[in-house]
Design a protein around this motif. Structure first.
Motif, PDB file in Angstrom:
ATOM      1  N   TYR A 110      23.058  35.228  50.931  1.00  0.00           N
ATOM      2  CA  TYR A 110      21.989  36.232  50.869  1.00  0.00           C
ATOM      3  C   TYR A 110      22.414  37.451  50.057  1.00  0.00           C
ATOM      4  CZ  TYR A 110      19.339  33.383  54.039  1.00  0.00           C
ATOM      5  OH  TYR A 110      18.644  32.346  54.580  1.00  0.00           O
ATOM      6  N   GLN A 132      21.460  37.099  46.588  1.00  0.00           N
ATOM      7  CA  GLN A 132      20.092  37.511  46.286  1.00  0.00           C
ATOM      8  C   GLN A 132      20.027  39.002  45.990  1.00  0.00           C
ATOM      9  OE1 GLN A 132      17.634  36.055  49.530  1.00  0.00           O
ATOM     10  NE2 GLN A 132      16.934  34.430  48.155  1.00  0.00           N
ATOM     11  N   LYS A 137       7.829  39.140  44.353  1.00  0.00           N
ATOM     12  CA  LYS A 137       8.663  39.251  45.551  1.00  0.00           C
ATOM     13  C   LYS A 137       9.711  40.348  45.420  1.00  0.00           C
ATOM     14  CE  LYS A 137       8.589  34.389  46.816  1.00  0.00           C
ATOM     15  NZ  LYS A 137       9.445  33.238  47.017  1.00  0.00           N
ATOM     16  N   SER A 139      18.199  33.723  60.759  1.00  0.00           N
ATOM     17  CA  SER A 139      16.746  33.646  60.871  1.00  0.00           C
ATOM     18  C   SER A 139      16.095  34.902  60.287  1.00  0.00           C
ATOM     19  CB  SER A 139      16.364  33.478  62.341  1.00  0.00           C
ATOM     20  OG  SER A 139      14.984  33.485  62.501  1.00  0.00           O
ATOM     21  N   GLU A 167      16.456  34.740  56.509  1.00  0.00           N
ATOM     22  CA  GLU A 167      15.566  33.702  55.970  1.00  0.00           C
ATOM     23  C   GLU A 167      14.120  34.193  55.926  1.00  0.00           C
ATOM     24  OE1 GLU A 167      14.220  30.503  54.097  1.00  0.00           O
ATOM     25  OE2 GLU A 167      16.340  30.851  54.431  1.00  0.00           O
ATOM     26  N   SER A 168      13.723  34.944  56.951  1.00  0.00           N
ATOM     27  CA  SER A 168      12.343  35.462  56.940  1.00  0.00           C
ATOM     28  C   SER A 168      12.174  36.563  55.891  1.00  0.00           C
ATOM     29  CB  SER A 168      11.942  35.958  58.317  1.00  0.00           C
ATOM     30  OG  SER A 168      12.662  37.122  58.676  1.00  0.00           O
ATOM     31  N   ARG A 169      13.230  37.336  55.648  1.00  0.00           N
ATOM     32  CA  ARG A 169      13.142  38.399  54.645  1.00  0.00           C
ATOM     33  C   ARG A 169      13.231  37.855  53.224  1.00  0.00           C
ATOM     34  NH1 ARG A 169      17.276  42.879  57.235  1.00  0.00           N
ATOM     35  NH2 ARG A 169      16.097  43.244  59.136  1.00  0.00           N
ATOM     36  N   TYR A 170      14.044  36.831  53.054  1.00  0.00           N
ATOM     37  CA  TYR A 170      14.301  36.282  51.720  1.00  0.00           C
ATOM     38  C   TYR A 170      14.146  34.763  51.744  1.00  0.00           C
ATOM     39  CZ  TYR A 170      16.629  40.764  51.941  1.00  0.00           C
ATOM     40  OH  TYR A 170      16.913  42.077  52.172  1.00  0.00           O
ATOM     41  N   PRO A 171      12.918  34.281  51.838  1.00  0.00           N
ATOM     42  CA  PRO A 171      12.734  32.836  51.937  1.00  0.00           C
ATOM     43  C   PRO A 171      13.264  32.122  50.704  1.00  0.00           C
ATOM     44  CG  PRO A 171      10.613  33.997  51.887  1.00  0.00           C
ATOM     45  CD  PRO A 171      11.687  35.021  51.817  1.00  0.00           C
ATOM     46  N   SER A 172      13.811  30.920  50.930  1.00  0.00           N
ATOM     47  CA  SER A 172      14.310  30.110  49.809  1.00  0.00           C
ATOM     48  C   SER A 172      13.123  29.592  49.022  1.00  0.00           C
ATOM     49  CB  SER A 172      15.106  28.919  50.336  1.00  0.00           C
ATOM     50  OG  SER A 172      16.191  29.391  51.102  1.00  0.00           O
ATOM     51  N   ASN A 173      13.328  29.485  47.730  1.00  0.00           N
ATOM     52  CA  ASN A 173      12.240  28.986  46.872  1.00  0.00           C
ATOM     53  C   ASN A 173      12.190  27.497  46.904  1.00  0.00           C
ATOM     54  OD1 ASN A 173      11.615  31.570  46.241  1.00  0.00           O
ATOM     55  ND2 ASN A 173      12.819  31.597  44.366  1.00  0.00           N
TER      56      ASN A 173
END
Length: 134
Positions: free
Chosen positions: A63, A66, A77, A125, A128-134
């Protein structure tokens, strides 16, 4: 008769020596066993901790990557939120459940490890909710 008494004396001395040597060998075997047991448990604990630390570090690094590339994105985004994300800015802070809750120091190692794993799942979690995988 002299022969019998010297044979008895020899047998007595031999038995005493045998018992003395046996006791020493038992003590040495016990000490070696304790040492080997401690060493193997220490190594297992180190290996388990290293694996867990690597997984947690890899997760945060993923993360954090990112955070590094986000400013170069031109999609909708990218709003700069990763640069302000405290989980990613200070990964050493707040990731250690024992550091954030010192009262856990009285818990068993197994309980602390379980709570740390649960904590990292919540962090994953959240990320993942803040930076969802493409």
């Amino acid at each position: 008769m002299t022969s019998d008494s010297s044979d008895d004396e020899f047998e007595s001395i031999s038995n005493a020596n045998h018992n003395k040597i046996s006791q020493k060998m038992e003590k040495m075997g016990y000490k070696d066993g304790v040492h080997d047991g401690r060493e193997s448990q220490f190594q297992k604990g180190f290996d388990d901790g290293y694996e867990q630390g690597f997984k947690n570090g890899f997760l945060l690094g993923k993360y954090n990557g990112q955070l590094t590339i986000e400013p170069t994105k031109n999609d909708s985004k990218s709003d700069g939120k990763a640069r302000n994300d405290l989980i990613l800015q200070r990964p050493s802070r707040g990731q250690c459940i024992l550091c954030t809750n010192p009262s856990l120091k009285d818990d068993s190692i197994k309980d602390i490890v379980n709570k740390q794993n649960e904590h990292m799942k919540r962090i994953e979690s959240t990320l993942e909710s803040r930076y969802p995988s493409n």
